[in-house]
Design an enzyme around this catalytic site. Sequence first.
Site, PDB file in Angstrom:
ATOM      1  N   LYS B 163      97.164 -90.807  16.148  1.00  0.00           N
ATOM      2  CA  LYS B 163      98.273 -91.736  15.924  1.00  0.00           C
ATOM      3  C   LYS B 163      98.351 -92.821  17.005  1.00  0.00           C
ATOM      4  O   LYS B 163      98.555 -94.002  16.699  1.00  0.00           O
ATOM      5  CB  LYS B 163      99.579 -90.921  15.894  1.00  0.00           C
ATOM      6  CG  LYS B 163     100.881 -91.714  15.818  1.00  0.00           C
ATOM      7  CD  LYS B 163     101.093 -92.297  14.438  1.00  0.00           C
ATOM      8  CE  LYS B 163     102.337 -93.185  14.365  1.00  0.00           C
ATOM      9  NZ  LYS B 163     103.602 -92.469  14.382  1.00  0.00           N
ATOM     10  N   MET B 478      81.003 -69.216 -17.762  1.00  0.00           N
ATOM     11  CA  MET B 478      79.776 -68.798 -17.092  1.00  0.00           C
ATOM     12  C   MET B 478      79.962 -67.427 -16.441  1.00  0.00           C
ATOM     13  O   MET B 478      79.059 -66.601 -16.443  1.00  0.00           O
ATOM     14  CB  MET B 478      79.356 -69.847 -16.059  1.00  0.00           C
ATOM     15  CG  MET B 478      77.967 -69.653 -15.525  1.00  0.00           C
ATOM     16  SD  MET B 478      76.701 -69.677 -16.819  1.00  0.00           S
ATOM     17  CE  MET B 478      76.238 -71.407 -16.808  1.00  0.00           C
TER      18      MET B 478
END
Lengths: 182, 587
Positions: B163, B478
């Site tokens: 920051k 699958m």
Amino acid sequence: MNALSQKRHYIQVLVENRFGVLSRVAGLFSARGYNIESLSVGAGQDPSVAQMTIVTVGDDHVVEQITKQLNKLVDTIKVVDLSATPFVCRETVMVKVNTTTRPEDRQEAFRIAEIFRAHIVDTSPATYTLMATGEEEKIEAMIGLLRPLGIKELVRSGTIAIAREEVKPSSKSSRHESEITA
Amino acid sequence: MVKMTGAEMLLECLKKERVSQIFGYPGGVVLPIFDALYKDPSLSVVLTRHEQGAVHAAEGYARTTGEVGVVLVTSGPGATNTVTGLADANMDSIPLVVITGQVPTKMIGNDAFQEADIVGISRSCTKHNYLVRDIAELPRIMKEAFYIARSGRPGPVLVDIPKDVIVDRAEFRYPETLALRGYNPTVHGNRWQIRKAAGLIAKAKKPVLYVGGGVIASDSHAELAELVALSKIPVTLTLMGLGAFPGDDPLFMGMLGMHGTYAANMAVHHCDLLIAVGVRFDDRVTGKIAEFSPHSKVIHIDIDPTSIRKNFRVDVPVVGDARLILSDLLEDVRKIRDEDGLSDIGEWNDQIRGWKEERPLTYRHDSEVIKPQFVIEKAFDLTGGDCIVSTDVGQHQMWTAQFFKFLKPRTWLTSGGLGTMGYGFPAAIGAQRAFPKRRVIAVTGEGSFMMNIQEMATVASLEIPVKIVVLNNKYLGMVRQWQEFFYGGRYSSSFVGQSPDFVKLAEAFGVAGFRATRTDEVEEVLLKGLSTKGPVLMEFMVDPEENVFPMVPAGGSNIEMIFEAPVRPSEKPARSSRKEKDSVITA
């Protein structure tokens, strides 16, 4: 893989001397399941680089991958597998041993230090601290002899290694040549 | 010179790298960057609904355009949510620059609010990463990040900006040159090795080209096509390579590997020369490595030296950019052709044609129950292949890879290496953003789609006209297939059952929805869906127990393909005894 093809390799790695580089190298070994027997790091001649010596065990295929993967790191400047050429390797150990377990132990410790050309770097009424430098076999042998005295503490530096200077063919004697190839 | 904030400087860096599109999500520490973006209309931001979606969208953008995809997220959870996307891009060599906010430098390590050590976390799933510790470093790091992401073997680079660096002020100077002494990818292939490769190609009686994503990443499909035209060598593509060679070309054998075609796997097994280009001998491709392509000499062309001999033996390795290497190789092969001629491989191509005819890709059509393969075939027929297709992961992914014929590179987006469910839909958003006028179809299953379904809000609010095709078989297909074949039919946690009503859900998000439940509705729904403006969801209720064939059982050799569900001898007595018991009870 054949256990016989497993060999010890001494790899010199020159890296950018930057925040986080050590963990990149160490992380590479753990993430890919490679062994590290020892790792030592220090600033290089140029302060912007750090010099690592990594001792690892693996077959040719694994070591080829290790050197390639190390080279692939953005912060790696140079990788040399010293095992391919003649090289010198040394390790330093500091051992704090009891010298009062048996009556003659203080003298025994002193004798062992002499034999291995170790220095006594610290002393107290009940202990000596020995410091020795040498190849791994020597260090192991000294530790083996000190063990009966009672080792209180033991610190090893990890191995550092450097290639032997290549002798130019013109100045090379035939005897020397045969030594190198042997 | 005027001083600018770190946030403004970051945007200037992006513009210097010709970025115009960002995918992201705002939060605490990156607010100054989003504020700077608000004031700067030259950079457009797609707000996704989850940071993972932003990374996959950037991947889709990068793969379709060939440019670096850019992501901007906040610190802590914003950053950690990018990890799956980073790992995905790292495996599939997708160039990304992911910018994460970080707590102020002085607070790093203090367990501050929304702090995460993202540089540490992402180290093993990025090509490289940076923590910017001083605003003076920012321009250099951004330039390096873009260079590293796009050069060599491409990959994701993460830049973590605290920051205080974001709000600090300094003069902006973008470096002209780079000084990366530890990073210098080999681009030109070794000429001696290339000549050796050409020699092998000229003499081979049964050569095969095994081509992957590297050819797409290096834009060398034209060189590949020339080499094939010159030599008539048959081509098989990896999952990542689809589109690198036209899927309708007679010399194309289809995909190889676990769900590859019979012809491709047979050809790779029996060939005497395997020319591997931009591939990494993934285990899903090779099957049992000891029995992979056992009779061949191997030429391996790849930009990543670690790919060479990582998994498989190589006779002629060539490290470098596939486009440059292939054009050098072409030159050498042409020279040999003109001087000594190339060996005739007509017989070999006849044999491959035989294999293709013997066992083509196929499925049992049903006039009632929708077969998923039929939906894919129809989608190909109706679009003529002129579209960008993305998929998620699972059965639908393999059916799309098998039955959709990819004709051009950069039209196929799928998660190959990592196998990330939830990849496809956001990737389609990125592709659509890059090519607003092209048709983009996201093929997915009801399992995968749920993993990033929140992005429906993104396409609805920005009117991104992605066409979603959901093949709903009510199972994690699958997983179910493996359980049927290898786990005694015990469908542990693979039955999804009650999914939301996707059509209604789409409508709730503001996306048009259509559904087909019978085979004769498929074409109509596809036509309606594809021709509707804006984002559309089409749900197809497909056969729940359809399987993907051929299949090489995990750990098996590639020529041990199965074409139907294996019979389970151990299961038989158990089942029959249960039947007996049942009959006793009913009797």
